[in-house]
Enzyme design. Structure first.
Site, PDB file in Angstrom:
ATOM      1  N   GLU A 153       0.819  -1.223   0.000  1.00 50.02           N
ATOM      2  CA  GLU A 153       0.000   0.000   0.000  1.00 50.02           C
ATOM      3  C   GLU A 153       0.852   1.271   0.000  1.00 50.02           C
ATOM      4  OE1 GLU A 153      -4.146  -1.489   2.099  1.00 50.02           O
ATOM      5  OE2 GLU A 153      -2.680  -0.454   3.335  1.00 50.02           O
ATOM      6  N   GLU A 308      -6.904  -7.422  -0.883  1.00 52.51           N
ATOM      7  CA  GLU A 308      -7.426  -7.289   0.480  1.00 52.51           C
ATOM      8  C   GLU A 308      -8.885  -6.848   0.446  1.00 52.51           C
ATOM      9  OE1 GLU A 308      -5.374  -4.836   3.254  1.00 52.51           O
ATOM     10  OE2 GLU A 308      -3.375  -5.497   2.619  1.00 52.51           O
TER      11      GLU A 308
END
Length: 676
Positions: A153, A308
Site C-alpha cells: 500500500e 485485500e
C-alpha cells in the site's frame, strides 16, 4: 503477464494475508488444515516481517520462513511472498534517523507504527534491497513461490516527504524534466510574485508557505513524489526480475488513490492488485465497483486480483459495523464480475495483539470452525473452484470514462474558483448512471485510443495536455460520442491557462465558448429548463455548484438556465462534429437530470443492460478466450429479484441449475449465467 500464465496457479486466487510469525508454530499445522477446508490456494506472507527476518543490520533469520514455505508446499498452498519492506525495523530508524520522513512543517516522523520511511532515503533503499536480494536468492526455486509482493500500500500513510534528501532529488528530477532554468521558469510562470529562479539550488520543496505556493511547483512535486515512490518500488523489482524473471511481480494498490499515478505504475506491474474496504452499511457499493473497473483498466482490461478486503469488520473507522450475512460473498462476486481473477482478504487469522487485533479475518484468534464468518469463507472458497473457465475472461465495456491523475492533482490545488469541485465526485456521478443501467465501463487516459468505445465521458477534464484535444476531435469526427462538463479544457500540463478563451483546446469540438463561470456557494441553486432532449426529459431541474455562461459557436442548446442575470443562456449543449456528437454540461444538474441526459444518450446509441431486471440488480458480462459470454447477476436487494432471460436455456455456474424465461435471485443472491 496475465494471472492465467502463472502455471503454478491457473485458478481463481483465494486466500489472504498470512502472518504466522505472530503465532506459535503449533498453530501453523491447524492453519494449513483450515485453509485447505476453505479452498485457500494462495496466501501473502512476510508483508510486515522485516524485523523478524533481519534482527540487525548484518544479521538475518530465515529459518522460520524456510519451515513455513516447506509446510505450505507440503499442503499445496502457494506463496505470494512479500519483500517485507513496508515497515522498516526499529534498528534502521535508530542507526539512520534520516531515513524517517519529514512533514511539510519540517517535523520528522517517528518510528513506531508502519510506513515510516522516506522513499528517497539511501539507507532505506540500501538495506531494503539487500533483504530483497537475499529473499530472492533463497526462495527462487522453492515450489511454493508463485508471486512476488513488493512493499505494501505505497503512499497509504506517507505520500509526501519534505526532507533535505527529497529536496535534492527534486532538483535533479526537475533538471531531467526541463533541462534549463529558463524552461522551468517559463513552465512555472515564475515572473508572478517574484519567484524566478537563477540557480537550481534556490528551488525548494513546496513546504509550509505564508500563502499559496506556485501551482506549477506543487503539481511537479506531486509528480515527483509519485515517481519517487515508484523508483523505490523499481529498485526492488529489478532485483526480483534479475533472479526470478519467470514470476509475476506486483504491489497492492488502493483503488482511486490520489497520490500515485497508477497508469504509470501499472506499466511496471505484471498484474494489478488492490485493496477494497467499502463501508458495509452504506448500501450498494457503487464506488467499489467503479474502482474495480479502474483497476482493471490500468493494464488495458487485463484481470486483476483483489488482494485485500474484510470478511466482517475493519478496525479503523469511527465505528466499525459488521458485514451482514451473505454480503461478503456478494461483494466478492462483484469483484469477479468486474474483472477480478482473485478474491483475497486481510487477513487469514485475526491478530491477538497490535493495532489491528479488532480487524476481521477469515478465522478468528481461536481458529473456531463454527462461526458464521468461517462458514461463509468455506462456501466462497469452494464455489470459486468452479470458475476456472472465467480466469482471464475480459469484461465487455462499450463506454469509457477519461481518468487522469495529473488532472486530479491540478484540479484540487490551492486557489481555484471553487474548492467544492472535486475530481472523484464528478467522475462518480456519471459512473453511477452507467452502473445503475448495467453498462460496462473502462477507464482510459486522455490520449488513449478511443475508437472501440461508443461513448466517452470526460467529466471536469480541467487539464488538457498536448495532443489530447486532437485525440478527442479525431474520435468525435470519426463517429464517436463525447460528453464533457464544466471547468474542462482550462489549463495545460503545467497548470497554465490555455489562451484563446475557455475552453480553448476544446472549443472546436464542443462548438462553444465559456465567457465566464460562476461557482455557487454551499446551498445555492439555480435551475435549468430542458427542451428537446428526448421523450420524458423535458422540464425543469435543479442545478448547483457551478454555472457556465456559454456563447454558442455551432453547438445547439439542450437546456437553459432559468435564474440570475444569465437566465435564458445555454446550460447544456450538443455539437454535431464530423460524424459524431460532443455534449457539454455547464453545471451540475440534480441526479435525475444527469440520469436522463446520459440515459438518453445510451438509448440513442442502443446501449442496454444484458438482461432485464429491477433496480438494485447489478449485471456485467465477461467474455472468455473461447468467446463464451458469462453474465454476472448480483442481487443487492433485501428481497428476491426476478430477472428476465432472452430466448433459450441458460445455466448457472454456481448452482448448476438450468433456466429458461426467468430467474429469481434470493436477497444477496448471485448467478453466473451462460447460454447452453
Amino acid at each position: 503477464m496475465s494471472i492465467s500464465k502463472n502455471v503454478k496457479l491457473p485458478h481463481m486466487f483465494y486466500g489472504g494475508d498470512y502472518n504466522p510469525e505472530q503465532w506459535p508454530e503449533e498453530v501453523w499445522l491447524e492453519d494449513m488444515r483450515l485453509m485447505k477446508k476453505a479452498g485457500v490456494n494462495i496466501v501473502s506472507i512476510g508483508i510486515f516481517s522485516w524485523a523478524v527476518l533481519q534482527p540487525g543490520p548484518d544479521t538475518y533469520d530465515f529459518a522460520w520462513m524456510d519451515r513455513l514455505m516447506d509446510l505450505m508446499a507440503e499442503n499445496g498452498i502457494m506463496a505470494d511472498l512479500a519483500t517485507a519492506t513496508a515497515s522498516p525495523p526499529a534498528w534502521l530508524a535508530r542507526l539512520h534517523p534520516e531515513s524517517l520522513p519529514v512533514d511539510e512543517n519540517g517535523a520528522r516522523y517517528s518510528q513506531g507504527s508502519r510506513q515510516h520511511y522516506c522513499p528517497n532515503s539511501k539507507a532505506f533503499r540500501l538495506y531494503g534491497q539487500r533483504l530483497v536480494r537475499k529473499l530472492a536468492e533463497r526462495y527462487k526455486d522453492h515450489p511454493a513461490l508463485a508471486m512476488w509482493h513488493i512493499n505494501n500500500e505505497y503512499a497509504c500513510h506517507i505520500s509526501e516527504c519534505y526532507c533535505d534528501v527529497c529536496a535534492s532529488e527534486f532538483r535533479l528530477w526537475l533538471q531531467r524534466r526541463y533541462s534549463t532554468l529558463d524552461e522551468l521558469n517559463a513552465r512555472w510562470g515564475t515572473n508572478f510574485w517574484s519567484q524566478k529562479y537563477y540557480d537550481w539550488e534556490e528551488i525548494v520543496l513546496p513546504r509550509k508557505t505564508p500563502t499559496y505556493p506556485n501551482p506549477g511547483q506543487q503539481l511537479d512535486y506531486k509528480r515527483f513524489m509519485s515517481d519517487s515512490l515508484l523508483d523505490a518500488y523499481l529498485g526492488e523489482q529489478r532485483i526480483l526480475k534479475e533472479i526470478t524473471p519467470h514470476l509475476p511481480i506486483m504491489t497492492n494498490l488502493m483503488g482511486a488513490h490520489k497520490p500515485l499515478d497508477q497508469f504509470e505504475w501499472a506499466k511496471h506491474m505484471d498484474v494489478i492488485t488492490w485493496d477494497s474496504y467499502p463501508e458495509p452499511t452504506a448500501g450498494i457499493p457503487v464506488f467499489a465497483a467503479m474502482q474495480h473497473d479502474l483497476m482493471r483498466s490500468l493494464k488495458g482490461g487485463e484481470p486483476f486480483i483483489l488482494m485485500e478486503q474484510v470478511t466482517s469488520q475493519v478496525n479503523w473507522r469511527q465505528q466499525n459495523p459488521l458485514k451482514r450475512p451473505g454480503v461478503m460473498r456478494l461483494w466478492s462476486y462483484q469483484t469477479v464480475a468486474h474483472g477480478g481473477d482473485g478474491v483475497m482478504f486481510f487477513q487469514w487469522r485475526q491478530s491477538w495483539a497490535g493495532a489491528e487485533k479488532y480487524h476481521g479475518a477469515m478465522v478468528n484468534q481461536t481458529g473456531d470452525e463454527n462461526t458464521r464468518v468461517y462458514r461463509e469463507v468455506v462456501q466462497l472458497g469452494n464455489e470459486l473452484k468452479q470458475l476456472d473457465g472465467i480466469v482471464d475472461a475480459r469484461v465487455e465495456a462499450p463506454v469509457a470514462i477519461v481518468f487522469d491523475w495529473p488532472t486530479w492533482w491540478a484540479l484540487e490545488l490551492d486557489s481555484k474558483p471553487s474548492r467544492d469541485v472535486l475530481y472523484l465526485d464528478q467522475i462518480k456521478q456519471y459512473y453511477s448512471v452507467l452502473f445503475e443501467r448495467n453498462i460496462g465501463v473502462d477507464f482510459v487516459q486522455p490520449d488513449a485510443d478511443l475508437g472501440k468505445y461508443k461513448l466517452v465521458l470526460a467529466p471536469t477534464m480541467y487539464m488538457v495536455a498536448p495532443g489530447v484535444a486532437d485525440n478527442l476531435e479525431s474520435y468525435v469526427q470519426g463517429g464517436g460520442t463525447l460528453l464533457t462538463t464544466f471547468f474542462s479544457g482550462i489549463v495545460d500540463e503545467n497548470d497554465r491557462i490555455h489562451t484563446g478563451g475557455y475552453p480553448a483546446p476544446l472549443r472546436k469540438v464542443l462548438g462553444l465558448c465559456v465567457e465566464e463561470f460562476d461557482p455557487m456557494l454551499p446551498g445555492q441553486t439555480n435551475a435549468i429548463q430542458v427542451e428537446g432532449l428526448g421523450a420524458g426529459t423535458d422540464g425543469e431541474y435543479s442545478c448547483s455548484l457551478w454555472s457556465d455562461i456559454i456563447r454558442l459557436e455551432g453547438a445547439q442548446p439542450l437546456a437553459r438556465f432559468t435564474q440570475d442575470f444569465f437566465a435564458g443562456s445555454p446550460a447544456v449543449t450538443v455539437h454535431a462534429f464530423g460524424s459524431g456528437k460532443a455534449y457539454y454540461v455547464g453545471t451540475q444538474g440534480e441526479a435525475a437530470f444527469t440520469s436522463k441526459l446520459v440515459g438518453g444518450i445510451l438509448d440513442e446509441l442502443n446501449l442496454a443492460a444484458p438482461l432485464a431486471a429491477p433496480a438494485g440488480v447489478e449485471m456485467t458480462v465477461r467474455v472468455g478466450n473461447d468467446g463464451q459470454r458469462y453474465i454476472f447477476v448480483l442481487n443487492h436487494l433485501a428481497v428476491p429479484a426476478d430477472v428476465q432471460l432472452p430466448q433459450g436455456a441458460y445455466s448457472d455456474l454456481l448452482s448448476g441449475g438450468s433456466f429458461t424465461g426467468a430467474l429469481q435471485l434470493a436477497p444477496n443472491g448471485v448467478a453466473i449465467l451462460h447460454a447452453n
